[in-house]
Design a protein around this motif. Structure first.
Motif, PDB file in Angstrom:
ATOM      1  N   THR A 499       0.837  -1.195   0.000  1.00  0.00           N
ATOM      2  CA  THR A 499       0.000   0.000   0.000  1.00  0.00           C
ATOM      3  C   THR A 499       0.874   1.248   0.000  1.00  0.00           C
ATOM      4  O   THR A 499       0.586   2.214  -0.694  1.00  0.00           O
ATOM      5  N   SER A 500       1.962   1.195   0.760  1.00  0.00           N
ATOM      6  CA  SER A 500       2.816   2.381   0.812  1.00  0.00           C
ATOM      7  C   SER A 500       3.482   2.641  -0.535  1.00  0.00           C
ATOM      8  O   SER A 500       3.909   3.750  -0.828  1.00  0.00           O
ATOM      9  N   LEU A 501       3.549   1.627  -1.361  1.00  0.00           N
ATOM     10  CA  LEU A 501       4.092   1.822  -2.708  1.00  0.00           C
ATOM     11  C   LEU A 501       2.988   2.246  -3.673  1.00  0.00           C
ATOM     12  O   LEU A 501       3.204   2.319  -4.873  1.00  0.00           O
ATOM     13  N   GLY A 502       1.806   2.501  -3.122  1.00  0.00           N
ATOM     14  CA  GLY A 502       0.692   2.929  -3.962  1.00  0.00           C
ATOM     15  C   GLY A 502       0.037   1.760  -4.653  1.00  0.00           C
ATOM     16  O   GLY A 502      -0.694   1.939  -5.633  1.00  0.00           O
ATOM     17  N   GLY A 503       0.279   0.571  -4.175  1.00  0.00           N
ATOM     18  CA  GLY A 503      -0.277  -0.604  -4.832  1.00  0.00           C
ATOM     19  C   GLY A 503      -1.375  -1.246  -4.027  1.00  0.00           C
ATOM     20  O   GLY A 503      -1.790  -0.746  -2.981  1.00  0.00           O
ATOM     21  N   SER A 504      -1.877  -2.360  -4.536  1.00  0.00           N
ATOM     22  CA  SER A 504      -2.923  -3.088  -3.829  1.00  0.00           C
ATOM     23  C   SER A 504      -2.627  -4.571  -3.910  1.00  0.00           C
ATOM     24  O   SER A 504      -1.856  -5.015  -4.757  1.00  0.00           O
ATOM     25  N   ILE A 505      -3.224  -5.332  -2.990  1.00  0.00           N
ATOM     26  CA  ILE A 505      -3.034  -6.781  -3.025  1.00  0.00           C
ATOM     27  C   ILE A 505      -4.370  -7.458  -2.795  1.00  0.00           C
ATOM     28  O   ILE A 505      -5.169  -6.991  -1.992  1.00  0.00           O
ATOM     29  N   GLU A 506      -4.629  -8.502  -3.541  1.00  0.00           N
ATOM     30  CA  GLU A 506      -5.843  -9.271  -3.283  1.00  0.00           C
ATOM     31  C   GLU A 506      -5.515 -10.752  -3.277  1.00  0.00           C
ATOM     32  O   GLU A 506      -4.468 -11.165  -3.785  1.00  0.00           O
ATOM     33  N   VAL A 507      -6.386 -11.519  -2.671  1.00  0.00           N
ATOM     34  CA  VAL A 507      -6.140 -12.942  -2.575  1.00  0.00           C
ATOM     35  C   VAL A 507      -7.278 -13.709  -3.228  1.00  0.00           C
ATOM     36  O   VAL A 507      -8.436 -13.320  -3.146  1.00  0.00           O
ATOM     37  N   GLN A 508      -6.914 -14.763  -3.949  1.00  0.00           N
ATOM     38  CA  GLN A 508      -7.908 -15.673  -4.508  1.00  0.00           C
ATOM     39  C   GLN A 508      -7.502 -17.057  -4.063  1.00  0.00           C
ATOM     40  O   GLN A 508      -6.318 -17.380  -4.061  1.00  0.00           O
ATOM     41  N   SER A 509      -8.497 -17.834  -3.653  1.00  0.00           N
ATOM     42  CA  SER A 509      -8.111 -19.153  -3.162  1.00  0.00           C
ATOM     43  C   SER A 509      -9.269 -20.132  -3.234  1.00  0.00           C
ATOM     44  O   SER A 509     -10.437 -19.743  -3.157  1.00  0.00           O
ATOM     45  N   GLU A 510      -8.933 -21.382  -3.411  1.00  0.00           N
ATOM     46  CA  GLU A 510      -9.944 -22.428  -3.398  1.00  0.00           C
ATOM     47  C   GLU A 510      -9.353 -23.584  -2.608  1.00  0.00           C
ATOM     48  O   GLU A 510      -8.209 -23.990  -2.862  1.00  0.00           O
ATOM     49  N   VAL A 511     -10.132 -24.093  -1.667  1.00  0.00           N
ATOM     50  CA  VAL A 511      -9.608 -25.163  -0.809  1.00  0.00           C
ATOM     51  C   VAL A 511      -9.182 -26.350  -1.659  1.00  0.00           C
ATOM     52  O   VAL A 511      -9.896 -26.779  -2.550  1.00  0.00           O
ATOM     53  N   GLY A 512      -8.007 -26.847  -1.408  1.00  0.00           N
ATOM     54  CA  GLY A 512      -7.508 -28.021  -2.118  1.00  0.00           C
ATOM     55  C   GLY A 512      -6.889 -27.703  -3.469  1.00  0.00           C
ATOM     56  O   GLY A 512      -6.174 -28.523  -4.031  1.00  0.00           O
TER      57      GLY A 512
END
Lengths: 654, 130, 119
Positions: A499-512
């Motif tokens: 965030t401090s670099l002006g960016g964003s992060i998101e997570v995608q996940s599926e069990v297994g």
């Protein structure tokens, strides 16, 4: 010679070569028989040795030299590559890295290398025949065969010369020096004998003096001056050879021809080497400071262009307006160009990961196929400098928590080898970096449980909302704390950094199935589009990158929830931050104010400001040391009217 | 050594000219909310943004006189502005004219007794770091 | 002023050599980071002398010596070698290199080699 001026470039190139060593060893481990890989490792060690020796960093030079010896044995098939050797070589590389770091920080190598050098020596000795020192007697003894030749030469009026050559005592590569003398003389006649023997000369079994017997038509003087034309030759004595009739001592004949053959064999790899046609693009190294200066100048230009545009609006001159448009286009191009110059391929960050993944996988008993793509994706160097740490964390997580043990994977019907992918690509004016694994995925139920323990109410949250909880401080779902990822740095740190670099992060996940973290970063940081706002008497800039929208609000619309001020916008409860309060400025009494809704990662917050002054392109300039502690600002900029304006660090404020 | 003498309230101070980059007329200063108490703000010095320090606050001196000048010094490779009432003169003095300070204060390098007045010679680095 | 072409893949080494040469009255007419570029620059510039590193990407110093000597049999080339490169130096000498200097460079040795090669 003052070497300090070369230190920066030395450090930089050392890093490059250490990187090459790491990469090379990784591929060598997979293809132990590939000579080209060994050669490239050898080259890197060799270059490092040369540079270190020049800078008088003797331990680095010594270590790389010993590494070379082992590598040389490998490429001459005198030593087989095994995991012990690879591991030892990796240790050497780590040691080199450590020394280079120490040099960078303290100016000295400051590391113990004796043990590792001893280990290298042992490996080297494992198969190598020990070279025994031979005492050489510098006395010429001619056998019958020699005598016949000399006699017939003298009969044909050739000169038979004994040439006594002394080279500098501290000469390095004495054999090659002797060979140079030999080669030079060979062009002037025929060498029938050498003392010490050619073999001994070749193996450096001589001090700094040798004799050659030459049959030639040239004069003593010619020969002398030719040899004196070779560097590091201290003394040349040339005398005519006479033969006593009763001299009858036996000696083997030196097989000069055969020795030449040997040389060819010895050096035949040389031709094999360097055939890899890696594309080297034309480039110049530019001092970073100069680049920053250049950037600043372009920044100035942008400021003055903006200023001119303001003036032009007042004058309403068509001609001025058109010219300015032209200037505008050129400044934009120039700006694009200088930003591109500042861009570096993310390779610089990525290239240390294969080694890291290998070590981690080994340590944790996981089998991992590591795939990297898009290493050529370019980012501003500020981002490049900062992005490494969060990526390390994500990769560690993927290996430690994401990928299952081989047994577990087989039980799940997966292949025993897990895959971790690190992919970068450009998307519009953002760079995207993905860290993906095909491991166990995020277990929503586990996160929920943990959240409830921490007192977070997850009722009514979507699965995605729950997954996003991992970015909260103090959140870790790992059941056991391993050495690798359980050191208290969590995903919240990763998120804060990005965030401090002006960016964003998101997570995608599926069990297994696995987990993917998707990071989006601005391509450049130094010139941004900003919204100028007024709070109390002061003007501030807010990067448009964070701004979702701006709404006008009546102060009566501000509600209180959980003792905090919020506004309701499109059925969403948005926490409100009064900038005047945050910055300890006088609150201006107004009925209507503006709310700048910003999004930092998953967080949405409204910033209350008094008025809007418009949108502008601004150049971020860093604040001085006295203001380093002021987390509220990312920097300052100079506006068209010449006034300095602070740029708010939205990520730090919310 | 060469020193630049300036007035702060009713006292005279001096700095080694080696530190001094230039002397500017007072200009408009942008406030930095939440900054340390002695930081007055930021100025635009021909395109560079420079932090300006309120010297009287830093030295704990009371003073309501008009502040006319900003002395630009370079300390630890960074330019910093120091607000003073007025820059008086630049003079050359012998090193042995510098007397040990009475106060044991890290930012005071010494005392110089000139005929007309007494000047306190400041230590630039200590001012900013301390 | 003798005109020198410096060939080395490490910019650091080129800088060092250049520094030594320029301070001692040589004109460095070019720098090449690999053998391929060196051959190309030699053909263009026809320097009086070349300092040639051995291990380089694209084309090594020995091959470069061969190609330069094929183009100009009188080319004067000084190999820049490191400890432990004996065999390669010999190969380079066979290919026509006139002399060699050993890293770490000692300015006086570098200058001696140049002076002698230029005769």
């Amino acid at each position: 010679m003052d070497m300090s001026q070369y230190l920066d470039i030395f450090l930089e190139e050392s890093e490059e070569n250490i990187q090459r060593l790491n990469e090379g060893l990784l591929s060598l481990e997979k293809n132990p028989d590939d000579k080209e890989i060994i050669n490239s490792i050898f080259r890197a060690a060799h270059t490092l040795k040369g540079m270190a020796a020049s800078m008088a960093f003797e331990r680095v030079a010594d270590l790389t030299h010993k590494m070379e010896n082992v590598l040389d044995k490998i490429r001459n098939d005198q030593l087989n590559v095994n995991s012990d050797i690879i591991t030892l070589l990796f240790k050497c590389v780590d040691k080199l890295q450590e020394m280079i770091e120490n040099i960078r920080e303290k100016g000295t190598e400051d590391a113990e290398v004796e043990e590792i050098i001893e280990a290298l020596k042992n490996i080297e000795k494992g198969k190598a025949a020990s070279i025994t020192e031979k005492k050489v007697e510098l006395e010429i003894e001619f056998n019958e065969y020699d005598k016949d030749i000399i006699k017939s030469a003298l009969e044909k009026n050739y000169n038979v010369l004994k040439i006594n050559v002394t080279i500098y005592k501290d000469s390095i590569l004495k054999s090659a020096r002797a060979f140079l003398v030999y080669k030079t003389l060979e062009e002037l006649g025929e060498i029938i004998k050498s003392v010490p023997s050619i073999e001994d000369l070749e193996q450096e079994n001589f001090e700094n003096q040798f004799y050659l017997i030459l049959i030639t038509q040239k004069s003593e003087k010619d020969i002398k001056s030719k040899i004196e034309g070779i560097s590091e030759v201290e003394k040349v004595e040339v005398e005519r050879v006479k033969i006593k009739k009763d001299d009858r001592k036996e000696e083997t004949v030196e097989k000069v021809e055969e020795n030449k053959q040997k040389d060819v064999v010895n050096t035949s790899e040389v031709k094999e080497e360097d055939k890899n046609t890696k594309k080297v693009s034309q480039s110049v190294r530019v001092d970073l400071e100069r680049l920053d200066k250049f950037m600043n100048l372009v920044g100035e230009l942008v400021i003055h262009r903006t200023r001119l545009e303001q003036i032009s609006r007042d004058f309403k001159s068509q001609e001025l307006h058109e010219t300015l448009e032209q200037v505008g286009r050129i400044t934009t191009d120039l700006q694009d160009l200088v930003m591109k110059v500042r861009m570096l391929p993310i390779e610089k960050v990525f290239n240390r990961f294969p080694r890291m993944v290998r070590d981690l996988a080994q340590e944790l008993g996981k089998e991992i196929e590591f795939v990297m793509k898009g290493e050529d994706t370019e980012l501003d160097r500020t981002v490049i400098d900062e992005i490494g740490e969060p990526l390390v964390h994500l990769l560690r997580n993927a290996i430690d928590h994401g990928i299952e043990t081989p047994e577990e994977r087989i039980k799940q019907g997966k292949s025993s080898k897990g895959t971790v992918k690190l992919v970068a690509y450009q998307e519009g004016n953002k760079a995207v970096i993905k860290v993906e694994d095909d491991g166990r995925g995020l277990d929503v139920n586990k996160i929920k449980k943990k959240a409830n323990q921490l007192g977070i109410n997850t009722d009514g949250m979507s699965e995605q909302d729950i997954r996003n909880l991992i970015f909260l401080q103090g959140f870790s779902t790992s059941e056991k704390v391993t050495d690798i990822s359980g050191r208290g740095v969590g995903m919240d740190v990763v998120k804060t950094k990005i965030t401090s670099l002006g960016g964003s992060i998101e997570v995608q996940s599926e069990v297994g199935k696995g987990t993917a973290f998707i990071i989006r970063l601005p391509l450049t940081l130094s010139i941004i589009q900003a919204l100028l706002v007024k709070v109390s008497e002061e003007t501030f800039a807010i990067s448009l990158g964070f701004i979702d929208r701006v709404i006008k609000i009546n102060l009566s619309e501000i509600k209180i929830s959980n003792n905090k001020e919020v506004i309701i916008y499109r059925n969403n409860v948005i926490p409100l931050i009064r900038l005047s309060e945050k910055l300890n400025l006088m609150e201006v009494e107004l009925e209507e104010k503006f709310c700048v809704i910003v999004k930092v990662g998953e967080k949405t917050v409204g910033l209350l400001v008094d008025s809007l002054l418009g949108q502008q392109e601004i150049v971020i300039k860093p604040l001085g040391k006295l203001l380093q502690k002021q987390k509220e600002y990312v920097g300052a900029t100079i506006l068209g009217d010449g006034l300095v304006t602070l740029i708010l660090d939205v990520a730090a404020l919310v | 050594m060469q020193i630049v003498i300036f007035t702060l309230g009713n006292e005279k101070f001096a700095l080694d000219t080696k530190l001094v980059h230039g002397i500017e007329k007072m200009m408009s200063i942008t406030k930095v909310p939440n900054a340390p108490y002695y930081v007055k703000g930021l100025i635009n010095l021909r395109g560079s943004i420079i932090t300006v320090v309120d010297l009287k606050t830093l030295l704990n001196k009371q003073n309501k006189d008009q502040e006319e000048n900003i002395i630009i010094v370079e300390i630890n490779q960074e330019k910093i502005g120091l607000i003073v009432n007025k820059v008086d003169e630049v003079i050359e003095i012998e090193n042995d004219k510098i007397e040990k300070p009475v106060e044991n204060n890290s930012y005071i390098k010494g005392i110089i007794n000139l005929k007309e007045y007494i000047v306190t010679l400041l230590e630039g680095e200590a001012l900013i770091e301390g | 002023m003798p005109r020198v072409l410096i060939v080395d893949d490490a910019a650091f080494m080129r800088m060092m050599l250049k520094d030594i040469l320029v301070k001692n009255g040589y004109e460095v007419i070019g720098e090449a980071p690999n053998g391929l570029k060196a051959v190309e620059m030699y053909k263009q510039e026809k320097p009086d002398v070349v300092t040639m590193d051995i291990t380089m990407p694209e084309m090594d110093g020995i091959q470069a010596v061969k190609e330069i000597r094929a183009f100009d049999p009188n080319a004067k080339i000084i190999m820049c070698s490191a400890m432990g490169q004996q065999a390669m130096v010999m190969e380079a000498i066979k290919s026509g290199a006139k002399d060699f200097i050993v890293k770490p460079f000692q300015p006086e040795r570098v200058l001696e080699a140049l002076k002698k090669v230029l005769g």
